[in-house]
Design a protein around this motif. Structure first.
Motif, PDB file in Angstrom:
ATOM      1  N   TRP A  65      29.189   6.507  20.806  1.00 55.61           N
ATOM      2  CA  TRP A  65      31.178   6.205  21.091  1.00 55.61           C
ATOM      3  C   TRP A  65      31.806   6.543  19.931  1.00 55.61           C
ATOM      4  CZ3 TRP A  65      33.827   4.836  24.944  1.00 55.61           C
ATOM      5  CH2 TRP A  65      34.947   3.212  24.321  1.00 55.61           C
ATOM      6  N   LYS A  66      32.837   7.070  20.114  1.00 61.06           N
ATOM      7  CA  LYS A  66      34.176   6.855  18.897  1.00 61.06           C
ATOM      8  C   LYS A  66      33.436   7.514  17.642  1.00 61.06           C
ATOM      9  CE  LYS A  66      37.487   4.062  21.482  1.00 61.06           C
ATOM     10  NZ  LYS A  66      38.238   3.230  21.214  1.00 61.06           N
ATOM     11  N   GLY A  67      32.705   8.674  17.650  1.00 62.34           N
ATOM     12  CA  GLY A  67      31.586   9.360  16.656  1.00 62.34           C
ATOM     13  C   GLY A  67      30.139   7.556  15.902  1.00 62.34           C
ATOM     14  N   ARG A  68      30.551   6.858  16.208  1.00 56.86           N
ATOM     15  CA  ARG A  68      29.186   6.229  15.916  1.00 56.86           C
ATOM     16  C   ARG A  68      27.919   5.775  16.582  1.00 56.86           C
ATOM     17  NH1 ARG A  68      31.898   1.157  16.797  1.00 56.86           N
ATOM     18  NH2 ARG A  68      29.950   0.078  16.808  1.00 56.86           N
ATOM     19  N   ASP A  69      26.887   5.822  16.387  1.00 53.52           N
ATOM     20  CA  ASP A  69      26.101   6.223  17.504  1.00 53.52           C
ATOM     21  C   ASP A  69      25.589   4.182  17.227  1.00 53.52           C
ATOM     22  OD1 ASP A  69      25.441   8.563  17.017  1.00 53.52           O
ATOM     23  OD2 ASP A  69      24.740   8.842  15.485  1.00 53.52           O
ATOM     24  N   ILE A  70      24.983   3.880  18.099  1.00 54.64           N
ATOM     25  CA  ILE A  70      25.109   2.532  18.446  1.00 54.64           C
ATOM     26  C   ILE A  70      23.884   2.231  19.465  1.00 54.64           C
ATOM     27  CG2 ILE A  70      26.112  -0.067  20.073  1.00 54.64           C
ATOM     28  CD1 ILE A  70      29.233   1.740  18.804  1.00 54.64           C
ATOM     29  N   THR A  71      22.586   1.358  18.897  1.00 49.78           N
ATOM     30  CA  THR A  71      21.851   1.179  19.993  1.00 49.78           C
ATOM     31  C   THR A  71      22.428  -0.149  21.299  1.00 49.78           C
ATOM     32  OG1 THR A  71      19.975   1.223  18.196  1.00 49.78           O
ATOM     33  CG2 THR A  71      19.699  -0.157  19.614  1.00 49.78           C
ATOM     34  N   VAL A  72      21.342   0.474  22.178  1.00 52.98           N
ATOM     35  CA  VAL A  72      21.899  -0.364  23.281  1.00 52.98           C
ATOM     36  C   VAL A  72      20.259  -0.770  24.017  1.00 52.98           C
ATOM     37  CG1 VAL A  72      23.899   0.025  23.370  1.00 52.98           C
ATOM     38  CG2 VAL A  72      22.541   1.297  25.218  1.00 52.98           C
ATOM     39  N   THR A  73      20.953  -2.040  24.820  1.00 58.64           N
ATOM     40  CA  THR A  73      20.087  -2.254  26.519  1.00 58.64           C
ATOM     41  C   THR A  73      20.655  -2.176  27.571  1.00 58.64           C
ATOM     42  OG1 THR A  73      18.367  -3.655  24.765  1.00 58.64           O
ATOM     43  CG2 THR A  73      18.763  -3.948  27.219  1.00 58.64           C
ATOM     44  N   ALA A  74      20.240  -1.184  28.483  1.00 58.38           N
ATOM     45  CA  ALA A  74      20.796  -1.198  29.856  1.00 58.38           C
ATOM     46  C   ALA A  74      20.361  -1.640  30.393  1.00 58.38           C
ATOM     47  CB  ALA A  74      20.883   0.323  30.357  1.00 58.38           C
ATOM     48  N   ARG A  75      21.270  -2.798  31.491  1.00 56.13           N
ATOM     49  CA  ARG A  75      20.807  -3.706  32.866  1.00 56.13           C
ATOM     50  C   ARG A  75      21.112  -3.023  34.474  1.00 56.13           C
ATOM     51  NH1 ARG A  75      22.317  -8.345  34.071  1.00 56.13           N
ATOM     52  NH2 ARG A  75      24.181  -8.195  32.561  1.00 56.13           N
ATOM     53  N   LEU A  76      20.593  -2.742  34.725  1.00 55.95           N
ATOM     54  CA  LEU A  76      21.085  -2.364  35.979  1.00 55.95           C
ATOM     55  C   LEU A  76      21.738  -4.120  36.785  1.00 55.95           C
ATOM     56  CD1 LEU A  76      21.344  -1.088  38.619  1.00 55.95           C
ATOM     57  CD2 LEU A  76      19.171  -1.523  39.524  1.00 55.95           C
ATOM     58  N   LEU A  77      23.214  -4.028  37.700  1.00 57.07           N
ATOM     59  CA  LEU A  77      23.142  -4.836  38.513  1.00 57.07           C
ATOM     60  C   LEU A  77      23.513  -4.821  39.118  1.00 57.07           C
ATOM     61  CD1 LEU A  77      27.513  -4.449  35.951  1.00 57.07           C
ATOM     62  CD2 LEU A  77      25.536  -5.665  35.151  1.00 57.07           C
ATOM     63  N   THR A  78      23.705  -5.873  39.849  1.00 58.80           N
ATOM     64  CA  THR A  78      23.035  -6.558  41.004  1.00 58.80           C
ATOM     65  C   THR A  78      23.202  -7.155  41.484  1.00 58.80           C
ATOM     66  OG1 THR A  78      20.961  -7.809  41.097  1.00 58.80           O
ATOM     67  CG2 THR A  78      20.563  -5.381  40.830  1.00 58.80           C
ATOM     68  N   GLY A  79      23.824  -7.487  43.156  1.00 52.03           N
ATOM     69  CA  GLY A  79      24.259  -8.450  43.863  1.00 52.03           C
ATOM     70  C   GLY A  79      25.836  -8.864  43.271  1.00 52.03           C
ATOM     71  N   GLU A  80      26.200 -10.337  42.916  1.00 46.11           N
ATOM     72  CA  GLU A  80      27.474 -10.674  43.390  1.00 46.11           C
ATOM     73  C   GLU A  80      28.063 -10.334  41.504  1.00 46.11           C
ATOM     74  OE1 GLU A  80      29.976 -12.330  44.737  1.00 46.11           O
ATOM     75  OE2 GLU A  80      28.383 -11.795  46.456  1.00 46.11           O
ATOM     76  N   GLU A  81      27.178 -10.062  41.092  1.00 52.39           N
ATOM     77  CA  GLU A  81      27.595  -9.366  39.383  1.00 52.39           C
ATOM     78  C   GLU A  81      28.115  -8.492  39.935  1.00 52.39           C
ATOM     79  OE1 GLU A  81      26.029  -9.069  34.943  1.00 52.39           O
ATOM     80  OE2 GLU A  81      24.639  -8.961  36.506  1.00 52.39           O
ATOM     81  N   ARG A  82      26.770  -7.363  40.506  1.00 52.31           N
ATOM     82  CA  ARG A  82      27.255  -5.995  40.435  1.00 52.31           C
ATOM     83  C   ARG A  82      28.919  -5.569  41.503  1.00 52.31           C
ATOM     84  NH1 ARG A  82      28.387  -1.821  44.242  1.00 52.31           N
ATOM     85  NH2 ARG A  82      27.480   0.028  43.411  1.00 52.31           N
ATOM     86  N   ALA A  83      29.217  -6.480  42.512  1.00 56.11           N
ATOM     87  CA  ALA A  83      30.139  -6.741  43.174  1.00 56.11           C
ATOM     88  C   ALA A  83      31.491  -6.466  42.308  1.00 56.11           C
ATOM     89  CB  ALA A  83      30.310  -7.879  44.269  1.00 56.11           C
ATOM     90  N   ALA A  84      31.371  -7.494  41.461  1.00 54.58           N
ATOM     91  CA  ALA A  84      32.726  -8.254  40.610  1.00 54.58           C
ATOM     92  C   ALA A  84      32.439  -7.091  40.243  1.00 54.58           C
ATOM     93  CB  ALA A  84      32.381  -9.322  39.904  1.00 54.58           C
ATOM     94  N   VAL A  85      31.848  -6.096  39.104  1.00 54.86           N
ATOM     95  CA  VAL A  85      31.770  -5.146  38.534  1.00 54.86           C
ATOM     96  C   VAL A  85      31.863  -3.912  39.082  1.00 54.86           C
ATOM     97  CG1 VAL A  85      31.259  -2.779  37.252  1.00 54.86           C
ATOM     98  CG2 VAL A  85      30.366  -6.025  36.533  1.00 54.86           C
ATOM     99  N   TRP A  86      32.219  -4.361  40.271  1.00 53.28           N
ATOM    100  CA  TRP A  86      31.996  -2.118  41.102  1.00 53.28           C
ATOM    101  C   TRP A  86      34.131  -2.956  41.988  1.00 53.28           C
ATOM    102  CZ3 TRP A  86      30.782   1.784  42.141  1.00 53.28           C
ATOM    103  CH2 TRP A  86      31.547   2.951  43.511  1.00 53.28           C
ATOM    104  N   ARG A  87      34.104  -3.950  41.726  1.00 50.61           N
ATOM    105  CA  ARG A  87      35.874  -4.155  41.971  1.00 50.61           C
ATOM    106  C   ARG A  87      36.703  -3.828  40.751  1.00 50.61           C
ATOM    107  NH1 ARG A  87      33.646  -8.489  44.762  1.00 50.61           N
ATOM    108  NH2 ARG A  87      34.253  -9.910  42.722  1.00 50.61           N
ATOM    109  N   ALA A  88      36.172  -4.316  39.528  1.00 56.02           N
ATOM    110  CA  ALA A  88      36.512  -3.511  38.458  1.00 56.02           C
ATOM    111  C   ALA A  88      37.059  -1.862  37.596  1.00 56.02           C
ATOM    112  CB  ALA A  88      35.720  -4.598  36.956  1.00 56.02           C
TER     113      ALA A  88
END
Length: 159
Positions: free
Chosen positions: A108-131
Motif C-alpha cells: 500500500w503506497k510502497g509499504r508492505d503491511i501484514t493483514v488479516t482478511a475477513r469476509l463480510l456478511t449480513g448487515e455489516e456487508r450491506a452497509a459496506v456495499w452501500r459505501a
C-alpha cells in the motif's frame, strides 16, 4: 482526476467489453509498473486506490500476488476489497485464497503491511456495499450481471 474524466472512466468500466478485456490487461500492467517502481506506483490507482495483495494459494500453498482496487477506510488500518471479477461469472481466485488462508499482506503506497482478511456478511456487508457503491458506482453494474453475491472483505493491519 476531473469529474468528467471520472464519469467517463466509470461508464467505460461498466461495459461488458471492459469486463472481457480488463482482467487480462489491467493486472499485467499493474504488476509491471509496480515492480519497475519498486512498489511506489500502481497504474490503476490513477482511477481508484489500489493494493497488491499477496495471499497464499488455497491449493498450492504458494504466494499469489494480485493487483486490486480497494476502498481504504478512514482509520488508516483497514481496507475493503471487492471480489467483483469485473462482473464475470465466477468469484475471483484471490477470494478463495483469503477464505482458506486469511493471513496475507498488501503493498500500500510502497509499504508492505501484514493483514488479516475477513469476509463480510449480513448487515455489516450491506452497509459496506452501500459505501462501496457510493465510492465506485460501476460495482452495481457488475452485480447486476451475475447471480452470485459479490464478496466483500475487510483487511485489517496487524498490530
Amino acid at each position: 482526476m476531473a469529474a468528467l474524466g471520472v464519469r467517463l472512466v466509470q461508464r467505460v468500466s461498466s461495459t461488458r467489453t471492459f469486463a472481457r478485456v480488463a482482467p487480462h490487461v489491467v493486472p499485467a500492467l499493474d504488476r509491471t509498473v509496480h515492480r519497475l517502481t519498486r512498489g511506489k506506483v500502481l497504474l490503476s490507482a490513477r482511477m481508484l486506490p489500489g493494493v497488491i495483495l499477496t495471499a497464499t494459494g488455497a491449493r498450492s500453498g504458494l504466494p499469489r500476488r494480485t493487483p486490486l482496487a480497494c476502498m481504504p477506510e478512514e482509520d488508516g488500518r483497514t481496507w475493503i476489497l471487492v471480489g467483483s471479477n469485473f462482473g464475470r461469472t465466477g468469484h475471483p481466485a484471490w477470494t478463495h485464497n483469503l477464505l482458506a488462508r486469511p493471513e496475507a499482506s498488501i503493498s500500500w503506497k510502497g509499504r508492505d503491511i501484514t493483514v488479516t482478511a475477513r469476509l463480510l456478511t449480513g448487515e455489516e456487508r450491506a452497509a459496506v456495499w452501500r459505501a462501496v457503491l457510493a465510492f465506485w458506482p460501476p460495482y452495481a453494474a457488475y452485480q447486476e450481471r451475475v447471480t452470485r453475491q459479490i464478496r466483500l472483505f475487510r483487511l485489517t493491519a496487524a498490530p
